[in-house]
Design an enzyme around this catalytic site. Sequence first.
Site, PDB file in Angstrom:
ATOM      1  N   ARG A 168       0.825  -1.228   0.000  1.00  0.00           N
ATOM      2  CA  ARG A 168       0.000   0.000   0.000  1.00  0.00           C
ATOM      3  C   ARG A 168       0.856   1.274   0.000  1.00  0.00           C
ATOM      4  NH1 ARG A 168      -2.117  -3.593  -1.065  1.00  0.00           N
ATOM      5  NH2 ARG A 168      -3.927  -4.646  -0.179  1.00  0.00           N
ATOM      6  N   SER A 218     -10.661  -0.840   3.540  1.00  0.00           N
ATOM      7  CA  SER A 218      -9.996  -1.198   4.797  1.00  0.00           C
ATOM      8  C   SER A 218      -9.597   0.067   5.540  1.00  0.00           C
ATOM      9  CB  SER A 218      -8.733  -2.017   4.528  1.00  0.00           C
ATOM     10  OG  SER A 218      -9.088  -3.225   3.925  1.00  0.00           O
ATOM     11  N   GLU A 288      -5.047   3.072   6.777  1.00  0.00           N
ATOM     12  CA  GLU A 288      -4.930   2.963   5.312  1.00  0.00           C
ATOM     13  C   GLU A 288      -5.713   4.115   4.668  1.00  0.00           C
ATOM     14  OE1 GLU A 288      -5.114  -0.959   3.615  1.00  0.00           O
ATOM     15  OE2 GLU A 288      -5.999  -0.218   1.761  1.00  0.00           O
TER      16      GLU A 288
END
Length: 297
Positions: A168, A218, A288
Amino acid sequence: MTLFNIQENVPMRKYLSLRCGGNARYFAEINNVNELQKAQKFALSKGIPTFLLGQGTNILLSDSGYSGLILKLTGEFKSYQFEKKENSLIIYAKAGAILGSVVRKAAKEGFGGIHLLAGIPGSIGGATYMNAGAYGSELSQAVKQVKTMDSQGNLKTYSVEDCAFDYRSSIFQKNKEWILETILELPFTPEKNLIHEIEEAMKSRKEKQPLEIPNAGSAFKRPQNGFPGKFIEDAGLKGFRIGDAQVSEKHANFIVNLGNATSTEIAKVFKHVEEKVFEHSGVQLEREVIFLGDFNQ
Ligand SMILES: Cc1cc2nc3c(=O)[nH]c(=O)nc-3n(C[C@H](O)[C@H](O)[C@H](O)COP(=O)(O)OP(=O)(O)OC[C@H]3O[C@@H](n4cnc5c(N)ncnc54)[C@H](O)[C@@H]3O)c2cc1C
């Protein structure tokens, strides 16, 4: 300066999957590189910051909004082109193209590798910036090159090695350059029924994730030693609610807007989860979802 379509005090919720947050002081839809350069000059002349929005599926914007210029790519930036090679497909995808449409179309023609990213609801630019991933695949595994524009309006090309992709994460989160185009290479995968695999993955998402309620995917990144959803559940927080902001009953790593949640409430739920998970298991969860604007009032 003459301005193409810069609007003032624009409500942003309709552009954000969490459906909350305040206004952009300035907002513009950008059709091509030339307009992007003009918008950059406008912001420089006003001395205000800029933020390039993708599909808004990974962002929490504060209730006080954003005091600079928010840009959204459209027009030429929505396009993508395929070039077939002997055993692979090269995709020239502009940053505003929709990731799901691109990988699904490639899958229909027999090219896979990243087909299971079809259910990620963002743009190519956002997926490159985040190195989006699902079901064991990440966008970076298919990236050949990324074309960007820096804060001076210079155009640059990055090889995949130079993108510093990680879980990520990418170099673009550090250098703040704007992604204009991502060039992908997908392998010919005739041995797999790609569309069937996509449908199965979509079914699993529908079963496990609260797709029917506004959310931003998420909430937290996966820590080294487990899954955020499990830590959150173990801390007894499934269903924890402040106003209309809630830790999803369906999947504890999703924070949802039950209807009229403010961004302040959602941010409070994030903070509470971080504190309680740390107290309960010693794990420091990392967000995130990207927080944009001021959350300190
Ligand atoms: C229901 C749901 C499911 C999700 N599932 C997944 C999943 O399985 N895996 C996963 O990884 N993510 C998932 N996400 C999160 C999100 O979809 C991804 O992070 C996606 O890649 C974000 O793309 P976006 O276009 O919406 O970016 P945005 O949310 O608009 O922006 C995210 C960041 O990218 C930057 N950015 C966007 N475009 C550009 C550009 N052209 N140049 C430079 N920076 C840019 C923005 O400035 C911002 O900092 C999910 C989200 C939702 C709502």
